[in-house]
Enzyme design. Structure first.
Site, mmCIF file in Angstrom:
data_model
loop_
_atom_site.group_PDB
_atom_site.id
_atom_site.type_symbol
_atom_site.label_atom_id
_atom_site.label_comp_id
_atom_site.label_asym_id
_atom_site.label_seq_id
_atom_site.Cartn_x
_atom_site.Cartn_y
_atom_site.Cartn_z
ATOM 1 N N ASP A 63 -8.152 3.835 0.988
ATOM 2 C CA ASP A 63 -7.188 4.251 2.002
ATOM 3 C C ASP A 63 -7.959 4.768 3.227
ATOM 4 O O ASP A 63 -8.683 5.753 3.140
ATOM 5 C CB ASP A 63 -6.322 5.370 1.403
ATOM 6 C CG ASP A 63 -5.269 5.876 2.367
ATOM 7 O OD1 ASP A 63 -5.307 5.494 3.560
ATOM 8 O OD2 ASP A 63 -4.420 6.669 1.932
ATOM 9 N N CYS B 60 0.866 -1.187 0.000
ATOM 10 C CA CYS B 60 0.000 0.000 0.000
ATOM 11 C C CYS B 60 0.897 1.229 0.000
ATOM 12 O O CYS B 60 2.095 1.124 -0.302
ATOM 13 C CB CYS B 60 -0.979 -0.020 1.174
ATOM 14 S SG CYS B 60 -0.208 0.008 2.811
ATOM 15 N N ARG C 108 -3.289 -0.575 5.439
ATOM 16 C CA ARG C 108 -3.872 -1.660 4.647
ATOM 17 C C ARG C 108 -2.968 -2.884 4.503
ATOM 18 O O ARG C 108 -3.392 -4.008 4.805
ATOM 19 C CB ARG C 108 -4.268 -1.130 3.249
ATOM 20 C CG ARG C 108 -5.418 -0.158 3.276
ATOM 21 C CD ARG C 108 -5.564 0.599 1.968
ATOM 22 N NE ARG C 108 -4.448 1.519 1.751
ATOM 23 C CZ ARG C 108 -4.268 2.264 0.674
ATOM 24 N NH1 ARG C 108 -5.138 2.182 -0.322
ATOM 25 N NH2 ARG C 108 -3.241 3.088 0.580
#
Ligand code: 4NP
Length: 164
Positions: free
Chosen positions: A132, A17, A23
């Site tokens: 996100d 990420c 994440r």
């Protein structure tokens, strides 16, 4: 194991990420736990496309979201992806389109590029990007957990179906 859309065996998977604190560490923890449960010999790691959080533990909200389901990612530490990761990993699964562009820009050749896929697309999930959650709420992190859990279940099914 060899998957239909990869011309190579998949033993080592890198989750990527932006910051490697929200994440991808959660995706790493979830996939590692499921691989263990299913007795799959798969190595899992994660990295970010930026170095801001290198050496940092995961965001406490990702840690809490994992802990709720028995996944402990507290000991993971952030790092930035490097070109060496294309040699170390068979599959590089990114969370969103921006991550894809950033990782693709590091690829040295078509072989490197062939290892890079959007996690949700590769898993066969109906969605494309893992949003996100960094500027979001705790609920966004619970939603993140659920999305990654679904994706990892699909991924495990693919890995098991194509075990050599
Ligand atoms: P991640 O989330 O890419 O899922 O780890 C983010 C973490 C940090 C930042 C942005 C997104 N940041 O801007 O520092």
């Amino acid at each position: 194991m060899r998957l239909p859309s990869t011309p190579f065996p998949v033993k080592k998977i890198l989750m990527v990420c932006l910051g490697n604190i929200c994440r991808s560490p959660l995706a790493e923890g979830i996939l590692r736990s499921k691989a263990l449960q299913h007795g799959l010999d798969v190595e899992v790691d994660s990295a970010g496309t930026i170095s801001w959080h290198a050496g940092h533990p995961p965001d406490e909200r990702s840690v809490a979201a994992g802990k709720k389901s028995g996944i402990d990612i507290g000991a993971l530490r952030g790092r930035k992806i490097t070109t060496a990761d294309f040699d170390r990993f068979d599959l590089i699964l990114v969370m969103d389109a921006q991550n894809y562009s950033d990782v693709a820009a590091l690829a040295r050749d078509a072989g490197d590029l062939a290892k890079v896929h959007l996690l949700l697309e590769f898993a066969g999930h109906g969605r494309n990007d893992v949003p996100d959650p960094y500027y979001g709420t705790m609920q966004d992190f619970h939603d993140l957990y659920r999305l990654l859990d679904e994706a990892c279940n699909l991924l495990i099914t693919r890995l098991r179906e194509h075990k050599l």
